[in-house]
Write an enzyme that holds these catalytic residues in place. Structure first.
Site, short mmCIF file in Angstrom:
data_model
loop_
_atom_site.label_atom_id
_atom_site.label_comp_id
_atom_site.label_asym_id
_atom_site.label_seq_id
_atom_site.Cartn_x
_atom_site.Cartn_y
_atom_site.Cartn_z
N GLY A 242 0.59 -1.09 0.16
CA GLY A 242 0.01 0.04 0.08
C GLY A 242 0.65 1.48 -0.07
O GLY A 242 2.17 0.72 -0.12
N SER A 243 0.62 2.12 0.13
CA SER A 243 1.17 3.61 0.42
C SER A 243 0.29 4.37 0.65
O SER A 243 -0.71 4.85 0.12
CB SER A 243 1.84 3.93 -1.06
N ASN A 244 0.77 5.85 1.50
CA ASN A 244 0.53 7.76 0.68
C ASN A 244 1.62 8.84 0.22
O ASN A 244 2.67 8.00 0.49
CB ASN A 244 0.61 7.76 2.42
#
Length: 808
Positions: A242-244
């Site tokens: 995932g990531s931001n």
């Protein structure tokens, strides 16, 4: 000694700078060196600075690959070697057929399934075929030189050094590699969300005997539409990554230049770790950042002009074709009434302490035959019907060229140009900012070219459920007019071209937390893209909602600097807590007698929890009291209360960031979840108001390190997904979460202003001095000041210069 090291590094820089302006004859010799690195004495200079970060200097792409392969081996030889065993299809030979395959390069559950798949890829020369394609379909001369150099550097380290990591010291499976192995790793990473997800069913698919499903196969009876929709929606919802990321435009910053904060969430162990470096060919390339292990180029990073990061996207990178079979032969299918025989791929795998195992896979014009999307969505192979998986990333070796283009970029426009030319990103979005003040978001990824119109015309009965629910298309493979076709600007047929990609340029901010492209900026929503890219106008996840609240407020406030990005990374705000903790505390206090009944039917005194939750600061800082209680409660609440009953105020597309809201404390499962959470902590001997860091920690080199951050389901930006072990003290491992962090901006100098952090540190080897040093920084919410310019590298108090070359 320090002065001598600085003279060495400056001398090496001058040497390579001179080499970058060679006359034509010398340039021809350099090209020969890139084409035949194993015969031309490859070399590089590696300058190590604090925390073991290597700054690799070379005079050619082959030399740069050589230095990168050497340095990656020094830090991660066991992890890398384990991956190459996977790619050669030899896990069963060394580790046993039934052991876990690890999940680094596919979702195969056992070594045998992994080996059958990867050995099949190797024996059919799949990678060689894609390597031979001319650029931009295949890799460029520069990337091929880097891959060959990487293999030579890895091999040189094995020849010159002794493996000290106990995970593989003395192991026979630690062997030299080739360019083919490096390319195979890149292809496996590209297809990990497509064919890589379906290895078990690809290798287990068996044609029916006598026109019926084989014994033990899924039933031919289709599951209910609601079950199918839910399972399909969840299939690509948790890829283990995932990531931001957020990019700010110059008019929101203190100096008019762009800012970028990248926070990818990846596994902390194994072959999907990031590894930090700076790569320099004077006058040609100068880029710093994180590379996925075993890859030769920087994947996420920055240079003197632009910074970029990636977030795992909502696009569905594969689709299924339903085959109509020849009634007389279940391995022959019909397209427009004409029969086509499946390709039989027979693979034999050596097994430790056992006889070799031979199995057959079945492949079609669309891809391999599969027998399920998930346990809840069977795709049975009967005498009438079979299903084949189409994954365009199984032919995508363009990731490295796309990344190399980013490394050379001077602006966000150049980043977009690299995406348009190479079209190599398989399952991620890109966010970027540059020193001129531009911002960029784009969901430029390799997806099957499935338009909503094609899905309406060609979806099967099952596909009419899966496509709207999840973007997973199941098309009629018996019709030629249901082929995917091609866009004029696509680099290969069957995928979308750049003009179709959801893209947002020069917004005050562009943010993504694995949500759809729709809400990249609340004032400039993106719409009009096909369903396979994701949805629009639908409920956002809590992490997306919290992130948009945060970054919109930052942009409105203005005057932003790199320090503001650092504060955002470690704010550890809990949006779920802001929305619900007050309601929970009030409902708790209103429970008769301060008691609630747990799921085991026993009454639990929860009165103490009411005050703890009321006083909680709504963060997941290490010192936060009440954070652990709310975390354990929220996990149980989500299990006990259906999603559509969790909130009193429903979602509204007109107010997507603030809805739904107002926790439904009247839901039957609410009090049960609270009782169970309280009982769980008490049974483990954990105080309800214990500071989070006392029970969310990792142990490195015998030292217990508190870990800040929290679960994505709580909406926390700084995602940490720890493993719960109450008997060992709480959350004692972090298998997944924040990984290669970077906060990047620019000032008036030629050097970027960058702070980085590799949360799990640079080396997996417990004997390395860089096994835990950055993890200690992460525990204390501290950063590394990047050394990008030569003067900064040369002035490092930890500078160590290593000249690496082939020994012939």
């Amino acid at each position: 000694m320090r002065g001598r090291l600085r003279r060495l590094v400056l001398g090496a820089t001058a040497l390579f700078t001179a080499a970058s302006a060679l006359p034509a004859a010398a340039a021809t010799s350099q090209q020969r060196a890139e084409q035949h690195p194993s015969h031309d004495g490859l070399s590089a200079v590696i300058r190590y600075t604090e925390y073991g970060i290597p700054h690799i200097l070379a005079k050619s792409y082959a030399g740069l690959g050589f230095g990168t392969g050497w340095a990656q081996a020094a830090d991660e030889v066991c992890t890398l070697a384990d991956g190459f065993v996977t790619l050669r299809g030899e896990r069963s030979r060394y580790f046993g057929a039934d052991a876990s395959a690890g999940g680094d390069l596919s979702a195969a559950r056992t070594n045998l399934a992994s080996d059958l798949y990867f050995r099949g890829v190797r024996e059919t020369r799949t990678v060689q075929k894609h390597l031979a394609e001319p650029a931009p379909v295949g890799p460029s001369r520069e990337v091929r030189a880097m891959m060959r150099g990487w293999a030579a550097g890895y091999n040189a380290w094995l020849k010159q050094k002794r493996v000290t990591d106990p995970a593989c010291a003395g192991a026979s499976w630690v062997r030299p590699v080739t360019e083919l192995d490096v390319a195979a790793r890149g292809l496996a990473i590209a297809s990990i969300s497509g064919q890589g997800r379906f290895v078990d069913t690809i290798t287990a698919a068996v044609p029916p005997a006598g026109g019926t499903a084989p014994s033990g196969a899924p039933s031919d009876r289709p599951p209910g539409a609601k079950a199918v929709a839910k399972a399909a929606e969840e299939l690509w919802g948790d890829p283990g990554m995932g990531s931001n990321a957020v990019a700010f435009r110059g008019d929101t910053t203190a100096n008019g230049r762009g800012l970028l904060l990248g926070n990818p969430h990846y596994p902390w162990d194994g072959g999907r770790r990031f590894w930090q470096s700076q790569q320099t060919i004077p006058g040609e390339l100068n880029v710093s950042g994180g590379s996925l292990l075993g890859t030769p180029a920087v994947s996420i990073g920055f240079n003197a002009h632009v910074a970029w990061s990636h977030t795992v996207s909502t696009g569905i990178p594969a689709n299924v074709h339903q085959l109509t079979l020849d009634p007389s032969d279940p391995t022959t299918y019909l397209v427009d009434g004409r029969p086509e025989r499946m390709t039989k791929r027979t693979v034999t795998v050596a097994v430790k302490d056992g006889a070799p195992v031979t199995r057959t896979q079945w492949w079609t014009r669309y891809g391999p035959v599969v027998t399920s999307l998930s346990p809840q969505v069977p795709l049975p192979w009967t005498g009438k019907t079979a299903y084949a998986l189409n994954d365009p990333n199984a032919a995508n070796l363009r990731f490295a060229d796309t990344s190399l283009g980013f490394g050379k970029a001077r602006s966000t426009a150049d980043v977009l140009a690299s995406l348009d030319r190479h079209q190599g990103l398989p399952w991620v979005n890109t966010l970027a900012a540059d020193r001129a003040g531009h911002s960029l978001f784009t969901q430029s990824q390799v997806l099957p070219r499935i338009t909503d119109g094609l899905a309406r015309r060609c979806s099967t009965e099952l596909g009419r459920t899966t496509y709207p629910a999840s973007g997973i298309a199941i098309l009629d493979g018996s019709r030629g007019d249901c082929a995917l076709g091609g866009d004029a600007d696509a680099v290969v047929p069957g995928i979308f071209g750049p003009a179709r990609m959801p893209t947002l340029k020069d917004a005050p901010y562009a943010e993504n937390s694995n949500g759809t492209a729709w809400m990249t900026n609340t004032d400039r929503p993106l719409t009009g893209y096909e369903r396979i890219f994701g949805t629009a106008g639908t409920q956002l996840g809590l992490r997306t909602r919290g992130a948009l609240e945060d970054v919109a407020a930052m942009a409105d406030r203005g005057g932003l600097t790199v320090r503001d990005l650092q504060r955002q990374q470690f704010a550890n705000r809990v949006p779920a807590g802001d929305l619900a903790a007050g309601d929970v505390a009030r409902a708790c206090a209103a429970l008769p007698g301060g008691a609630a009944t747990g799921s085991d039917g026993k009454a639990v005194d929860v009165s103490e929890a009411c005050g703890v939750l009321k006083a909680w600061d709504r963060t997941m800082d290490s010192g936060s009291r009440g954070a652990l209680l709310f975390d354990r409660f929220w996990r149980r609440l989500e299990q006990a209360v259906p999603t559509d009953q969790l909130w009193k105020v429903p979602f509204s597309a007109a107010d997507p960031v603030r809805t739904p809201n107002t926790l439904n404390t009247d839901a039957p499962g609410f009090a049960t979840a609270l009782a169970d959470a309280v009982a769980e902590l008490r049974a483990a001997g954990i105080a309800l108001d214990a500071p989070l860091g006392a029970h969310q920690f990792v142990v490195r080199d015998g030292e217990r390190l508190p870990v800040p951050g929290g679960a994505g389901r709580l909406g926390v930006w700084n995602v940490i997904e720890p493993a719960w072990d109450a008997t060992a003290g709480g959350y004692t491992q972090v298998p997944f979460g924040s990984s290669h962090l970077q906060a990047v901006g620019w000032d008036g100098s030629r050097c970027p202003v960058a702070r980085t952090l590799l949360t799990y540190s640079q080396s997996s080897n417990p004997k390395s001095p860089h096994h835990a040093d950055q993890t200690r920084l992460f525990s204390g919410e501290r950063w590394v000041t990047s050394r990008f310019c030569e003067k900064d590298i040369a002035s490092s108090p930890k500078l160590k210069v290593v000249r690496v070359h082939e020994h012939r």
